[in-house]
Design a protein around this motif. Structure first.
Motif, mmCIF file in Angstrom:
data_model
loop_
_atom_site.group_PDB
_atom_site.id
_atom_site.type_symbol
_atom_site.label_atom_id
_atom_site.label_comp_id
_atom_site.label_asym_id
_atom_site.label_seq_id
_atom_site.Cartn_x
_atom_site.Cartn_y
_atom_site.Cartn_z
ATOM 1 N N ALA A 250 -16.791 -11.555 11.160
ATOM 2 C CA ALA A 250 -15.005 -10.136 11.032
ATOM 3 C C ALA A 250 -15.265 -9.501 10.027
ATOM 4 O O ALA A 250 -14.548 -9.399 9.665
ATOM 5 C CB ALA A 250 -14.661 -11.836 10.957
ATOM 6 N N LYS A 251 -16.545 -10.089 8.549
ATOM 7 C CA LYS A 251 -16.556 -10.202 7.898
ATOM 8 C C LYS A 251 -16.497 -8.090 7.606
ATOM 9 O O LYS A 251 -16.051 -7.876 6.965
ATOM 10 C CB LYS A 251 -16.990 -10.176 6.219
ATOM 11 N N GLY A 252 -18.067 -8.105 8.241
ATOM 12 C CA GLY A 252 -17.878 -6.167 8.430
ATOM 13 C C GLY A 252 -16.889 -5.320 9.040
ATOM 14 O O GLY A 252 -16.763 -4.630 8.935
ATOM 15 N N LEU A 253 -16.615 -5.721 10.298
ATOM 16 C CA LEU A 253 -15.629 -5.347 11.309
ATOM 17 C C LEU A 253 -14.009 -5.602 10.601
ATOM 18 O O LEU A 253 -13.555 -4.027 10.396
ATOM 19 C CB LEU A 253 -14.951 -6.102 12.116
ATOM 20 N N ALA A 254 -13.792 -6.288 9.080
ATOM 21 C CA ALA A 254 -12.510 -6.079 8.909
ATOM 22 C C ALA A 254 -12.407 -4.997 7.395
ATOM 23 O O ALA A 254 -11.974 -4.173 7.187
ATOM 24 C CB ALA A 254 -12.154 -7.180 8.263
ATOM 25 N N ALA A 255 -13.886 -4.744 7.162
ATOM 26 C CA ALA A 255 -13.774 -3.426 6.069
ATOM 27 C C ALA A 255 -13.554 -2.333 7.194
ATOM 28 O O ALA A 255 -13.266 -1.203 6.217
ATOM 29 C CB ALA A 255 -15.537 -4.185 5.646
ATOM 30 N N ARG A 256 -14.395 -2.228 8.377
ATOM 31 C CA ARG A 256 -14.252 -0.969 9.040
ATOM 32 C C ARG A 256 -13.141 -0.377 9.472
ATOM 33 O O ARG A 256 -12.250 0.167 9.359
ATOM 34 C CB ARG A 256 -15.541 -1.184 9.801
ATOM 35 N N PHE A 257 -12.195 -1.938 10.036
ATOM 36 C CA PHE A 257 -10.968 -1.859 10.534
ATOM 37 C C PHE A 257 -9.808 -1.023 8.828
ATOM 38 O O PHE A 257 -9.073 0.129 9.104
ATOM 39 C CB PHE A 257 -10.202 -2.359 10.954
ATOM 40 N N CYS A 258 -10.215 -2.110 8.165
ATOM 41 C CA CYS A 258 -9.226 -1.231 6.884
ATOM 42 C C CYS A 258 -9.645 0.620 6.122
ATOM 43 O O CYS A 258 -9.374 0.496 5.570
ATOM 44 C CB CYS A 258 -9.554 -2.251 6.254
ATOM 45 N N ALA A 259 -11.207 0.149 6.071
ATOM 46 C CA ALA A 259 -11.000 1.879 6.066
ATOM 47 C C ALA A 259 -10.957 2.780 6.881
ATOM 48 O O ALA A 259 -10.661 3.816 5.964
ATOM 49 C CB ALA A 259 -13.023 1.210 5.754
ATOM 50 N N GLY A 260 -10.757 2.646 8.024
ATOM 51 C CA GLY A 260 -9.567 2.793 8.832
ATOM 52 C C GLY A 260 -8.198 3.382 8.621
ATOM 53 O O GLY A 260 -8.061 4.892 8.745
ATOM 54 N N LEU A 261 -7.646 2.946 8.681
ATOM 55 C CA LEU A 261 -6.353 2.512 7.747
ATOM 56 C C LEU A 261 -6.297 3.392 6.610
ATOM 57 O O LEU A 261 -5.744 4.144 6.817
ATOM 58 C CB LEU A 261 -5.838 1.405 7.511
ATOM 59 N N ALA A 262 -7.842 2.955 5.657
ATOM 60 C CA ALA A 262 -6.787 4.027 4.460
ATOM 61 C C ALA A 262 -7.659 5.234 4.533
ATOM 62 O O ALA A 262 -6.372 6.373 4.115
ATOM 63 C CB ALA A 262 -8.242 3.292 3.311
ATOM 64 N N ALA A 263 -8.403 5.385 5.026
ATOM 65 C CA ALA A 263 -8.834 7.332 5.116
ATOM 66 C C ALA A 263 -7.471 7.967 5.882
ATOM 67 O O ALA A 263 -7.202 8.924 6.028
ATOM 68 C CB ALA A 263 -9.684 7.791 6.592
ATOM 69 N N HIS A 264 -5.822 7.009 6.793
ATOM 70 C CA HIS A 264 -4.882 7.693 7.156
ATOM 71 C C HIS A 264 -3.778 7.311 5.810
ATOM 72 O O HIS A 264 -2.679 8.143 6.432
ATOM 73 C CB HIS A 264 -4.641 7.312 8.731
ATOM 74 N N GLY A 265 -4.217 6.864 4.940
ATOM 75 C CA GLY A 265 -3.132 6.638 3.831
ATOM 76 C C GLY A 265 -2.857 5.519 4.623
ATOM 77 O O GLY A 265 -1.379 5.110 4.484
ATOM 78 N N LEU A 266 -2.788 4.406 5.145
ATOM 79 C CA LEU A 266 -2.161 3.585 5.502
ATOM 80 C C LEU A 266 -2.477 2.007 5.326
ATOM 81 O O LEU A 266 -3.598 1.553 5.178
ATOM 82 C CB LEU A 266 -2.456 3.633 7.497
ATOM 83 N N ALA A 267 -1.643 0.629 5.977
ATOM 84 C CA ALA A 267 -2.296 -0.286 5.995
ATOM 85 C C ALA A 267 -1.514 -1.660 6.774
ATOM 86 O O ALA A 267 -0.357 -1.177 7.153
ATOM 87 C CB ALA A 267 -2.129 -0.977 4.313
ATOM 88 N N CYS A 268 -1.856 -2.303 7.214
ATOM 89 C CA CYS A 268 -1.359 -2.759 8.574
ATOM 90 C C CYS A 268 -0.858 -3.963 8.050
ATOM 91 O O CYS A 268 -1.485 -5.341 6.734
ATOM 92 C CB CYS A 268 -3.237 -3.616 9.310
ATOM 93 N N THR A 269 0.498 -4.091 8.850
ATOM 94 C CA THR A 269 1.361 -5.688 8.194
ATOM 95 C C THR A 269 1.441 -6.172 9.766
ATOM 96 O O THR A 269 1.895 -7.099 9.582
ATOM 97 C CB THR A 269 2.736 -4.938 7.808
ATOM 98 N N ARG A 270 1.246 -6.290 10.929
ATOM 99 C CA ARG A 270 1.055 -6.655 12.020
ATOM 100 C C ARG A 270 -0.109 -6.236 13.147
ATOM 101 O O ARG A 270 -0.788 -5.362 13.084
ATOM 102 C CB ARG A 270 2.363 -6.414 12.939
ATOM 103 N N LEU A 271 -0.949 -7.180 12.879
ATOM 104 C CA LEU A 271 -2.570 -7.437 13.088
ATOM 105 C C LEU A 271 -2.891 -7.805 14.182
ATOM 106 O O LEU A 271 -2.486 -9.019 15.127
ATOM 107 C CB LEU A 271 -3.256 -8.232 12.620
ATOM 108 N N GLY A 272 -3.270 -6.902 15.995
ATOM 109 C CA GLY A 272 -3.513 -7.841 17.021
ATOM 110 C C GLY A 272 -4.550 -8.090 16.823
ATOM 111 O O GLY A 272 -5.449 -7.055 16.838
ATOM 112 N N ILE A 273 -4.554 -9.110 17.182
ATOM 113 C CA ILE A 273 -6.758 -9.901 17.766
ATOM 114 C C ILE A 273 -6.433 -9.883 19.472
ATOM 115 O O ILE A 273 -5.765 -10.836 19.822
ATOM 116 C CB ILE A 273 -6.783 -10.843 17.179
ATOM 117 N N HIS A 274 -7.270 -8.909 20.076
ATOM 118 C CA HIS A 274 -7.132 -8.907 21.263
ATOM 119 C C HIS A 274 -9.004 -9.382 21.260
ATOM 120 O O HIS A 274 -9.994 -8.960 21.094
ATOM 121 C CB HIS A 274 -7.046 -8.096 22.724
ATOM 122 N N ALA A 275 -9.405 -10.363 22.422
ATOM 123 C CA ALA A 275 -10.696 -10.383 23.324
ATOM 124 C C ALA A 275 -10.204 -10.899 24.218
ATOM 125 O O ALA A 275 -10.092 -10.597 25.193
ATOM 126 C CB ALA A 275 -11.245 -12.064 22.289
#
Length: 516
Positions: A250-275
């Motif tokens: 989860a640590k590596g996935l979270a870093a990549r997830f937030c980096a992708g949002l930051a590249a668009h100038g965004l941050a997440c306030t509602r997170l969907g976790i699906h498996a």
């Protein structure tokens, strides 16, 4: 919005896991302070935010448990699953609190009251339900067990104390304290202020709190729709069947997830976790957050969710391991609130959290005073301005910010203040000792300084003297401080020091601090 609230959830699950009776006073401690307590403990004077020592003195029989977010989230999964069996679109705000849209479900079950009765029957723990417009108003309505009519959220909130703005995870303690000192004791009084004045005085955080006090949503209703490429999908081979493996990934996935949002100038306030499991089972949960999620926050919620899935009771847990995980930003905001420090990289938040956990562990071994942090406070002398505060206690000034402190040493302050001042001697150009007169003047310009009997160094600049703290009224020899700039040698750079002098005849000099 319908909110289902399980009162004192961290205490309830901690007591259940430890086998403590529900009738016994209990509290969960985090950073040596009460993070949550049950009603029995509150009747004995225990309150959230109270130091552990004070809580145990008020209630000697208090059962104390350490905070464990993973435990709270794992056991709360059963509650979320029970709500999800009746209502579609469950959002976990935090362990102990879920929110669901009420309109469609109320129509299906024949009204809001009928829906609430079904929820209370299905949920396996004690809970309260509230309905109101907006998550904030609905949360407070749940604590009161009320149904707030559409358009009446502001009227419902108006008489409530302004301290309700400081909900768990909101971190508005300083704002609430300032509002109370300004005489704004209720949400209605705060909501009556013009929005322009609130922004000018309290900034973006104050504006968000002002919207909540007025019964509005946390953010304007028109949100930016997340681009599809911001969804992160990860395949696992071998499959994930253990929580510790999921936490590591989860640590590596979270870093990549937030980096992708930051590249668009965004941050997440509602997170969907699906498996998706190896047998084709589909699992999903949405986490709502008051503040934009950091990489550490995303990793925590992924870990908590895997704990809830993989450690559920037999018959409720997946029949096989997880082969695919999808992190989806259900709602995004502009990422300006996540602007990083100029001197630090994106891992600073995780580093701070790791350091905080280490400090708490040291406190557990050495006691609450085993970890101290400095706070620059009011005072006249450099050493007296530094106050040591136990880790976890409020780092607040104890002196009024407008205090003038006559006789205080002017800026800049020395970078290093010595615990034990070092003896020194100051001489004039003729080699005679320099002293301080009763009028706090030096008897001659400083020319040479020796420290602890060492080799003398020439003084190339000096400032002062300044009377030492309280010495104008204290009987005895005059005391004063000077700033001296010492010449550098072949192997030594120039150096600035703070020296203290006591007396006119046979003056006693000491070095108190060193400037960078």
């Amino acid at each position: 919005m319908l909110v289902l609230w399980c009162p004192d959830w961290p205490v309830v699950v901690a007591a259940a896991v430890s086998g403590v009776a529900v009738t016994a006073p209990a509290a969960v401690i985090s950073a040596n302070r009460v993070a949550a307590c049950n009603a029995v403990a509150r009747r004995s004077g225990v309150r959230r935010g109270m130091r552990r020592r004070e809580a145990e003195s008020n209630c000697p029989e208090l059962a104390v448990f350490p905070a464990d977010d993973g435990r709270d989230a794992r056991l709360f999964e059963a509650v979320a699953r029970a709500v999800e069996a009746l209502v579609v679109g469950v959002e976990v705000v935090r362990p102990g609190l879920v929110a669901v849209p009420v309109a469609g479900a109320a129509s299906y079950f024949g009204g809001e009251h009928a829906l609430v009765e079904r929820l209370l029957d299905e949920v396996p723990v004690e809970c309260q339900v509230g309905v109101a417009e907006g998550l904030f108003a609905a949360t407070l309505a749940a604590r009161c067990g009320q149904f707030v009519e559409p358009g009446r959220a502001a009227d419902f909130l108006a008489p409530l104390p302004v301290t309700e703005l400081d909900q768990p995870g909101a971190d508005r303690a300083e704002l609430v304290d300032l509002l109370r000192r300004l005489g704004l004791k209720t949400l209605g009084a705060f909501a009556a202020l013009p929005e322009r004045d609130v922004v000018n005085r309290f900034g973006a955080d104050g504006l968000l709190a002002h919207r909540l006090a007025r019964g509005l949503s946390e953010r304007p209703p028109l949100r930016r729709r997340p681009p599809p490429e911001l969804t992160l999908v990860e395949e696992f081979d071998p499959v994930v069947e253990r929580v510790d493996v999921a936490a590591f990934l989860a640590k590596g996935l979270a870093a990549r997830f937030c980096a992708g949002l930051a590249a668009h100038g965004l941050a997440c306030t509602r997170l969907g976790i699906h498996a998706v499991t190896e047998d084709g089972e589909h699992l999903g949960r949405v986490w709502r957050c008051a503040e934009p999620l950091t990489p550490g926050g995303v990793a925590d919620r992924v870990r908590w969710q895997f704990e809830g899935w993989l450690r559920a009771a037999p018959g409720e847990r997946p029949t096989s391991g997880v082969v695919r995980l999808r992190l989806e930003p259900e709602e995004t905001v502009e990422g300006r609130s996540l602007q990083l420090d100029l001197w630090r990289n994106g891992g600073s938040a995780e580093d701070d959290e790791r350091a905080a956990r280490a400090f708490v562990r040291v406190q557990g071994l050495l006691g609450p005073d085993g970890v101290l942090t400095p706070v620059l406070d009011g005072g006249r002398d450099p050493a007296g301005r530094v106050r040591l505060v136990p880790w976890g206690d409020p780092r607040e000034r104890t002196t009024p910010p407008d205090a003038t402190w006559p006789g205080r040493l002017p800026s800049p302050s020395p970078a290093t203040v010595l615990d034990r001042p070092v003896p020194a001697q100051v001489f004039d150009a003729q080699g005679r000792p320099v002293g301080v007169t009763d009028r706090f003047q030096v008897t001659a310009p400083p020319h040479r300084l020796t420290i602890a009997g060492g080799a003398g160094r020439d003084v190339v600049g000096w400032a002062g003297p300044w009377p030492a703290a309280g010495d104008r009224r204290r009987p005895g020899p005059p005391r004063a401080r000077l700033q001296l700039v010492l010449a550098g040698g072949t192997d030594e750079p120039p150096e600035a020091v703070l020296v203290h002098c006591a007396g006119l005849e046979n003056p006693l000099w000491t070095v108190e601090g060193v400037y960078d």
